[in-house]
Write a protein that holds these residues in place. Sequence first.
Motif, mmCIF file in Angstrom:
data_model
loop_
_atom_site.group_PDB
_atom_site.id
_atom_site.type_symbol
_atom_site.label_atom_id
_atom_site.label_comp_id
_atom_site.label_asym_id
_atom_site.label_seq_id
_atom_site.Cartn_x
_atom_site.Cartn_y
_atom_site.Cartn_z
ATOM 1 N N GLY A 38 114.972 -7.506 -18.190
ATOM 2 C CA GLY A 38 114.004 -8.375 -17.624
ATOM 3 C C GLY A 38 114.357 -9.735 -17.558
ATOM 4 O O GLY A 38 114.674 -10.565 -18.589
ATOM 5 N N GLN A 39 114.228 -10.370 -16.332
ATOM 6 C CA GLN A 39 114.113 -11.662 -16.013
ATOM 7 C C GLN A 39 112.939 -12.345 -15.709
ATOM 8 O O GLN A 39 112.533 -12.290 -14.582
ATOM 9 N N PRO A 40 112.282 -12.937 -16.748
ATOM 10 C CA PRO A 40 110.778 -13.572 -16.225
ATOM 11 C C PRO A 40 111.140 -14.742 -15.514
ATOM 12 O O PRO A 40 112.123 -15.506 -15.547
ATOM 13 N N PRO A 41 109.988 -15.232 -14.587
ATOM 14 C CA PRO A 41 110.530 -16.345 -13.817
ATOM 15 C C PRO A 41 110.841 -17.640 -14.611
ATOM 16 O O PRO A 41 111.692 -18.565 -13.930
ATOM 17 N N ALA A 42 110.402 -18.037 -15.820
ATOM 18 C CA ALA A 42 110.644 -19.187 -16.454
ATOM 19 C C ALA A 42 111.444 -19.156 -17.764
ATOM 20 O O ALA A 42 110.858 -20.141 -18.724
ATOM 21 N N GLU A 43 111.969 -17.897 -17.876
ATOM 22 C CA GLU A 43 112.621 -17.751 -19.283
ATOM 23 C C GLU A 43 113.952 -16.942 -18.979
ATOM 24 O O GLU A 43 114.388 -16.508 -18.272
ATOM 25 N N PRO A 44 114.625 -16.926 -20.123
ATOM 26 C CA PRO A 44 115.772 -16.490 -20.181
ATOM 27 C C PRO A 44 115.767 -14.847 -19.906
ATOM 28 O O PRO A 44 114.713 -14.577 -20.535
ATOM 29 N N GLU A 45 116.733 -14.217 -19.454
ATOM 30 C CA GLU A 45 116.736 -12.990 -19.503
ATOM 31 C C GLU A 45 116.669 -12.141 -20.621
ATOM 32 O O GLU A 45 117.372 -12.844 -21.516
ATOM 33 N N ARG A 46 116.058 -11.121 -20.703
ATOM 34 C CA ARG A 46 116.089 -10.459 -22.145
ATOM 35 C C ARG A 46 116.158 -9.056 -21.902
ATOM 36 O O ARG A 46 115.669 -8.368 -20.896
ATOM 37 N N VAL A 47 116.649 -8.165 -23.028
ATOM 38 C CA VAL A 47 116.393 -6.641 -23.055
ATOM 39 C C VAL A 47 115.066 -6.221 -23.363
ATOM 40 O O VAL A 47 114.414 -6.688 -23.979
ATOM 41 N N LEU A 48 114.712 -5.267 -22.224
ATOM 42 C CA LEU A 48 113.256 -4.920 -22.452
ATOM 43 C C LEU A 48 113.190 -3.751 -23.406
ATOM 44 O O LEU A 48 113.922 -2.673 -23.135
ATOM 45 N N ARG A 49 112.616 -4.003 -24.470
ATOM 46 C CA ARG A 49 112.381 -3.088 -25.403
ATOM 47 C C ARG A 49 110.899 -2.451 -25.507
ATOM 48 O O ARG A 49 109.887 -3.230 -24.799
ATOM 49 N N VAL A 50 110.596 -1.277 -26.035
ATOM 50 C CA VAL A 50 109.477 -0.869 -26.086
ATOM 51 C C VAL A 50 108.531 -1.863 -26.668
ATOM 52 O O VAL A 50 108.575 -2.369 -27.646
ATOM 53 N N GLY A 51 107.341 -1.993 -25.872
ATOM 54 C CA GLY A 51 106.396 -2.972 -26.498
ATOM 55 C C GLY A 51 106.652 -4.592 -25.918
ATOM 56 O O GLY A 51 105.594 -5.285 -26.022
ATOM 57 N N VAL A 52 107.658 -4.949 -25.194
ATOM 58 C CA VAL A 52 107.954 -6.199 -24.486
ATOM 59 C C VAL A 52 106.973 -6.401 -23.308
ATOM 60 O O VAL A 52 107.049 -5.321 -22.637
ATOM 61 N N ASP A 53 106.244 -7.441 -23.078
ATOM 62 C CA ASP A 53 105.404 -7.561 -22.080
ATOM 63 C C ASP A 53 106.254 -7.824 -20.893
ATOM 64 O O ASP A 53 107.339 -8.517 -20.868
ATOM 65 N N VAL A 54 105.706 -7.335 -19.807
ATOM 66 C CA VAL A 54 106.347 -7.873 -18.500
ATOM 67 C C VAL A 54 105.577 -8.492 -17.790
ATOM 68 O O VAL A 54 104.237 -8.605 -18.025
ATOM 69 N N GLN A 55 106.028 -9.693 -17.169
ATOM 70 C CA GLN A 55 105.431 -10.539 -16.438
ATOM 71 C C GLN A 55 105.354 -10.510 -14.844
ATOM 72 O O GLN A 55 106.147 -10.200 -14.455
ATOM 73 N N ALA A 56 104.458 -11.519 -14.374
ATOM 74 C CA ALA A 56 104.407 -11.189 -12.827
ATOM 75 C C ALA A 56 105.656 -11.937 -12.675
ATOM 76 O O ALA A 56 106.279 -13.015 -13.172
ATOM 77 N N ASN A 57 106.261 -11.680 -11.343
ATOM 78 C CA ASN A 57 107.458 -12.312 -10.828
ATOM 79 C C ASN A 57 108.779 -11.977 -11.499
ATOM 80 O O ASN A 57 109.777 -12.692 -11.301
ATOM 81 N N GLU A 58 108.691 -10.998 -12.657
ATOM 82 C CA GLU A 58 109.791 -10.783 -13.385
ATOM 83 C C GLU A 58 110.777 -9.635 -12.565
ATOM 84 O O GLU A 58 110.266 -8.962 -11.758
ATOM 85 N N LYS A 59 112.125 -9.921 -12.770
ATOM 86 C CA LYS A 59 113.003 -8.995 -12.077
ATOM 87 C C LYS A 59 113.622 -8.043 -13.225
ATOM 88 O O LYS A 59 113.910 -8.695 -14.044
ATOM 89 N N ILE A 60 113.642 -6.935 -12.960
ATOM 90 C CA ILE A 60 114.218 -5.926 -13.625
ATOM 91 C C ILE A 60 115.339 -5.033 -13.446
ATOM 92 O O ILE A 60 115.228 -4.844 -12.183
ATOM 93 N N THR A 61 116.439 -5.148 -14.160
ATOM 94 C CA THR A 61 117.624 -4.585 -13.634
ATOM 95 C C THR A 61 118.194 -3.626 -14.792
ATOM 96 O O THR A 61 118.340 -3.750 -15.833
#
Lengths: 353, 460
Positions: A38-61
């Motif tokens: 997950g790549q939030p707009p103003a944060e470093p890319e992170r691995v999406l784990r169960v329970g991680v919040d997803v934000q507006a304008n986030e890119k998921i790969t």
Amino acid sequence: MTRWGIRIVLMAFVVALAAESAWARVGVTSVTDGDPLGQPPAEPERVLRVGVDVQANEKITTKANDRAHVVFLDGTSLTIGPNSVLAIDKYVYDPNRKTGEMALSATRGAFRFVGGAISKNSEVTIKTPSATLGIRGGIVAFSVSASGATHASFLYGESMRVTSSQGSTQTATRNGSEITVPVGGPPTTPALIPFGGTIGERSFERSQVGPAEAEAAIQQQTTASQPTSPTSAPTPTTTTSSPTTQPVTTSIEEAFDRSGFGKSNSLLGPQLALTKGIRSDAKQDKPGQGGDKGASTSVTRLQRIAGRAITQQNIVFNTTATTKADPGNSAFGQAQGNSGNNKGKGKGKGNNN
Amino acid sequence: MAKFGLRSEFAYHPRDMWTFRIAVVIAALTAAIPVAAQQTTPVVDTRAAYDAAFEETLRKPADPPTLLRYAELAVQVGDLEGAISALERLLLIDSDQPKIKLELGVLYYRLASYEAARSYLESARASSRASPETKERAKQFLKEVDSKSGKSQFSGDLLFGIGYSTNANTGPAGAIQSFGATVVPTPTVSGRPDFNVIGAGTIRHRYDLGRQDNGALESDLGFYGARQFQVSEANVYLLDFTTGPRTSPFEDGWLNDMTVKPFFTGRYVSVNSLPSYWAWGAGMEAATPLGPQINSALTVFGRRREFLNNPDAPTNNQSSGNEAVAVLDFRVALTKYMTLSLNGALTRYIAEVASESYLEFGFGGAMQVRFADPLGINGRTWSVTASASTAQAAYDAADITVNPFIARSQFDINLGFVLLVPLSDSLTLVGQTNYTQRTASLTNYAYEAFTTLVGIGWRF
């Protein structure tokens, strides 16, 4: 501090709040397989784990062995298959009014969209390289090929509008329809998915579950139960797992058996399942689309027709019989005689006398 | 054309009758409301529990008990998509869950998404981990999916029962008139009570035209037969057939949910084993939801009725004629447990002779209340329906053989009550009772009848 100074500070505070809300949580990662990013707009890319919040304008790969499932605050859920790229372009939701706006962009991959409150009140748009999908209140499985061609299966809902990049539009309104849009071409006419045609859920399924995944799920769930903020989201690292004695497969079965879910669904049987718990939606009750007034209504209507027919014929009979007995009404009893002589009539009337 | 409003000449016209009728109608329609009200409170609680369960899924997004709890509540509030979302999430954790796949297949079946349903049901049945019970249930639903998703589909219902009427031949109770003179009623002309056996049913065929609007050629064949124990002139057999294509002509705009169905209709009726009349005609039905809980339908048609002379009714053909009918129906889902139906109908009938021509206006309503099995027999949902309707008809001219100076006019009131007790998926115990009263400007046409019916309905 002067009055103007206070105003400036307050405005800065409001602007800061607004900026933060733009990146606020719009959903939560609910299931993952592999290491979806997950790549939030103003944060470093992170691995999406169960329970991680997803934000507006986030890119998921996702890569070849990755899958992710995201639940949005309005109840919309999105399954992201392997080798997929998706961005949440817009998400606005008012939980009090159950309304909002949602726009996604899918660059490639396979997805399953299950609409929540937003899609029941307005169209959710999903942009792909070759088309724009507009979904109202439904369930759609769609895929975007490496070339950018789009294939969408409308499984349930009000409508799925598909507009090609040239502006040509086709709309599916019938459950189980599919539309394909080649790159640079118009969308195909909606066609029913052939009998026995696969819906494609298998590309989202996880084939095997082992102790490591089970532990990961449990561990991530524990993390999710803690209050999290966007800044506290994990960085892209692989999760270390430890063995577990309680595989998820067992817990799903046990949870299912304990839940009694089947009693309100499959155990109802095919007929009752269609009438119990279904939303009282006038559209579902539309004639020819699932509505059924039932046997008693049909019989009542036929009874009414029959009753009128009896009345009509007996009125003519009575009038005829009485008229024949007349004039002068001196011997109305002859009416009985006349009626008794009537072919076929005497049987009933005569016998009753 | 004769005018309405001859109440002062009606055979039954106590002034208090109107108050009584209104009271009875209101009482009949509202009798079931308290029953339904008892059921509405849990709905509110369920909704709150559903909202709370959803919030819990955000906190524990991959916890099977949490997801199943949410799915269960989602089904209860009618959010089948929410339940699907929760169960599909479990398959992402482990795809080899035949029980979950069975439930997903059933959920898609309930949403009439048959290909998705088939995919999950076949997968459940094919799983090596599926129990014989799961496989059997999947097979059962697959059979239904096949029957509902085919191009040609048959469905229908049949009812067999035994009934009783206090006035089987709908004969007059009081004195009757002939050429304006009052004559003594006789047992042959008067109404007589009797038992009967009844068989009725409707067979529906739907041919899918493969259109996006679910367009289909719909055909209904209804049949009804009642054989009396003694009063043979009330033996009646009828066939009623309607066919036509139903489509949704408007893709956009506020009429996009409207369906229209031009249709052809035909009917044959025999009374006392003698041909009574043929009828044929054509019309159009337009149906549309007016809101999330309201359906409406307007039907207009023209029909020719050809009455046939027979030994019982040697002048029957004088009643032959043409009719134009308009019917407006509303169906309102007041709550999950209560449905209100309202309808109005206007008929203009022009017969060979003016004394058989009439204008009729009628309206009615029915309240259906569904409730949990109160006796704990099988836990299925019972229903009661209370209905009330009225119709008023005014004939164009007097029939000189009855009374040369008074044209026939009549006012009908009908009160009904139906109890449906489901015995299985396809069998239902039916109890029905009706009261009909016709008051008329001439006693020849006035009657009242109280009828009951107990039977078994079979749905397929």
